[in-house]
Scaffold this active site. Sequence first.
Site, PDB file in Angstrom:
ATOM      1  N   ASN A   7       0.868  -1.174   0.000  1.00 58.72           N
ATOM      2  CA  ASN A   7       0.000   0.000   0.000  1.00 58.72           C
ATOM      3  C   ASN A   7       0.911   1.231   0.000  1.00 58.72           C
ATOM      4  O   ASN A   7       1.431   1.620   1.049  1.00 58.72           O
ATOM      5  CB  ASN A   7      -0.890  -0.045   1.246  1.00 58.72           C
ATOM      6  CG  ASN A   7      -1.788   1.167   1.363  1.00 58.72           C
ATOM      7  OD1 ASN A   7      -1.712   2.102   0.572  1.00 58.72           O
ATOM      8  ND2 ASN A   7      -2.643   1.164   2.372  1.00 58.72           N
ATOM      9  N   ARG A  91      -2.633  -1.957  -3.410  1.00 55.59           N
ATOM     10  CA  ARG A  91      -3.793  -1.097  -3.223  1.00 55.59           C
ATOM     11  C   ARG A  91      -3.631   0.058  -4.204  1.00 55.59           C
ATOM     12  O   ARG A  91      -2.599   0.746  -4.203  1.00 55.59           O
ATOM     13  CB  ARG A  91      -3.816  -0.551  -1.800  1.00 55.59           C
ATOM     14  CG  ARG A  91      -4.915   0.454  -1.633  1.00 55.59           C
ATOM     15  CD  ARG A  91      -4.857   1.135  -0.308  1.00 55.59           C
ATOM     16  NE  ARG A  91      -5.978   2.035  -0.177  1.00 55.59           N
ATOM     17  CZ  ARG A  91      -5.956   3.151   0.525  1.00 55.59           C
ATOM     18  NH1 ARG A  91      -4.872   3.501   1.175  1.00 55.59           N
ATOM     19  NH2 ARG A  91      -7.013   3.920   0.592  1.00 55.59           N
ATOM     20  N   HIS A 180     -12.548   3.756   0.213  1.00 60.27           N
ATOM     21  CA  HIS A 180     -12.606   2.729   1.271  1.00 60.27           C
ATOM     22  C   HIS A 180     -13.329   1.470   0.799  1.00 60.27           C
ATOM     23  O   HIS A 180     -13.830   0.684   1.613  1.00 60.27           O
ATOM     24  CB  HIS A 180     -13.354   3.220   2.533  1.00 60.27           C
ATOM     25  CG  HIS A 180     -12.734   4.374   3.230  1.00 60.27           C
ATOM     26  ND1 HIS A 180     -13.478   5.399   3.787  1.00 60.27           N
ATOM     27  CD2 HIS A 180     -11.441   4.682   3.483  1.00 60.27           C
ATOM     28  CE1 HIS A 180     -12.662   6.281   4.342  1.00 60.27           C
ATOM     29  NE2 HIS A 180     -11.426   5.866   4.165  1.00 60.27           N
ATOM     30  N   ARG A 241     -10.900  16.648   7.544  1.00 60.08           N
ATOM     31  CA  ARG A 241     -11.681  17.018   6.355  1.00 60.08           C
ATOM     32  C   ARG A 241     -13.102  17.409   6.773  1.00 60.08           C
ATOM     33  O   ARG A 241     -13.685  16.790   7.665  1.00 60.08           O
ATOM     34  CB  ARG A 241     -11.765  15.845   5.373  1.00 60.08           C
ATOM     35  CG  ARG A 241     -10.420  15.475   4.793  1.00 60.08           C
ATOM     36  CD  ARG A 241     -10.522  14.242   3.918  1.00 60.08           C
ATOM     37  NE  ARG A 241      -9.564  13.242   4.325  1.00 60.08           N
ATOM     38  CZ  ARG A 241      -9.611  11.963   3.985  1.00 60.08           C
ATOM     39  NH1 ARG A 241     -10.585  11.514   3.211  1.00 60.08           N
ATOM     40  NH2 ARG A 241      -8.690  11.113   4.402  1.00 60.08           N
ATOM     41  N   GLU A 385      -8.033  -4.793   5.148  1.00 61.53           N
ATOM     42  CA  GLU A 385      -7.907  -4.522   3.712  1.00 61.53           C
ATOM     43  C   GLU A 385      -6.802  -5.369   3.079  1.00 61.53           C
ATOM     44  O   GLU A 385      -6.941  -5.827   1.950  1.00 61.53           O
ATOM     45  CB  GLU A 385      -7.634  -3.031   3.495  1.00 61.53           C
ATOM     46  CG  GLU A 385      -8.872  -2.190   3.749  1.00 61.53           C
ATOM     47  CD  GLU A 385      -8.558  -0.742   4.051  1.00 61.53           C
ATOM     48  OE1 GLU A 385      -8.069  -0.469   5.168  1.00 61.53           O
ATOM     49  OE2 GLU A 385      -8.800   0.110   3.187  1.00 61.53           O
TER      50      GLU A 385
END
Length: 400
Positions: A7, A91, A180, A241, A385
């Site tokens: 990743n 990823r 996601h 965010r 993941e």
Amino acid sequence: MKILVLNCGSSSIKYKLFDIDSKTTLGQGGVEKVGMTDSFLKHETPSGEKIVLQKEILEHGAGIAFILETLTSKEYGGISSLQEINAIGHRVVHGGEKFNKSVLITDEVIKNIEACIDIAPLHNPPNLAGIRAMAKLIPGVPQVAVFDTTFHQTMPPHAYLYGIPYTLYKKYGIRRYGFHGTSHRYVSRRACEILNVKYETQKIISLHIGNGASATAIAYGKVIDTSLGFTPIEGLLMGTRCGDLDIGAATYLMDKENLDTKAASDLLNKQSGLLGLSEASSDMRDLEKAASEGNLQAQTALEVFAYRIKKYIGAYAAALGGLDVLIFTGGIGENSWGTRSAVCKDMEFFDIEIDETKNDGLRGKETVISPKSRRVKVIVVPTDEEFMIAEDTLKNVTRF
Ligand code: ADP
């Protein structure tokens, strides 16, 4: 069969080496501060020993070479040579509209990932750097791309289109993509395994709540809506965010504060959310502590945070026409029982309730936290993941 999952972020490279046959991990960790002089590698050996190795790593290729060196080292490694690695799973953050499943990486696939750089300028370039470095370091080993966006590609146009001129959607690909996806796919399938129900029969809302956060509505195994949009800023309030914001407020701020697009983007992506509202921290642990010590602004930030999630549950229950399973995952979803409790408060009319004796103190463990008497099963599922990427990689390489 040994699969290395990578990743690659802009300044970090996470990795995990799986031995699929023995279902064990042969080493995992991450390089941090890529591009800086004080970069280092944190590594966990197959026996679980944790070490930190300092080394100046100025670009991704050097970082990956260092990871491979560590994985094959006598002292810390889980394999004796690179030949033991049968496949690599990457990823990749943005697959645009081009990919609706994970794919074996070819020159054509690389071109298509490059074509998405325009809409994912921070994420796709390091992902590509990782793919290229691997092709150089262990040539001939098959590589698979697993996209954050593909799980959401089943969304219907009424969910992914924004209310802007259609020609601009066609011209620039401006639409909801969602992110996601690998996490939502993993936890939604895993939740159904734990509950012993058939995935294709369930209406599910999956809440991935970490520094970044998103809610996804899944009907009978297919995503019908998700809260992150064209970029990973829309929807829920996040660590830094802003989530949903009146676009009029953004343009007004740009005028008043004399901000160019870069400054506005920094403000809304890096200085807003929990951090901006609390003016204390973007980290849930810090905020829970501050709130419990009487910091009113931290308390308000936490209220906004939970309220926004609750609102999305309502919206998605309506979109799904009912709800069977509500999943909490991500650093906050898995660990913050206070957030889970606040989100599910006063939702009995939806048949959503949390049994506080199960929820209170629960961290990072697969657990059903709703009482048996309620129809909606509320469940905590730690995300994985890397496992999902390894599984997709295996599927893609054994097909040939
Ligand atoms: P990322 O989106 O960067 O992968 P994570 O999923 O790791 O983020 O989530 C990070 C968030 O999880 C932080 O806000 C952190 O405070 C929160 N978190 C981690 N452990 C706990 C805990 N024990 N209690 C409350 N919050 C936690």
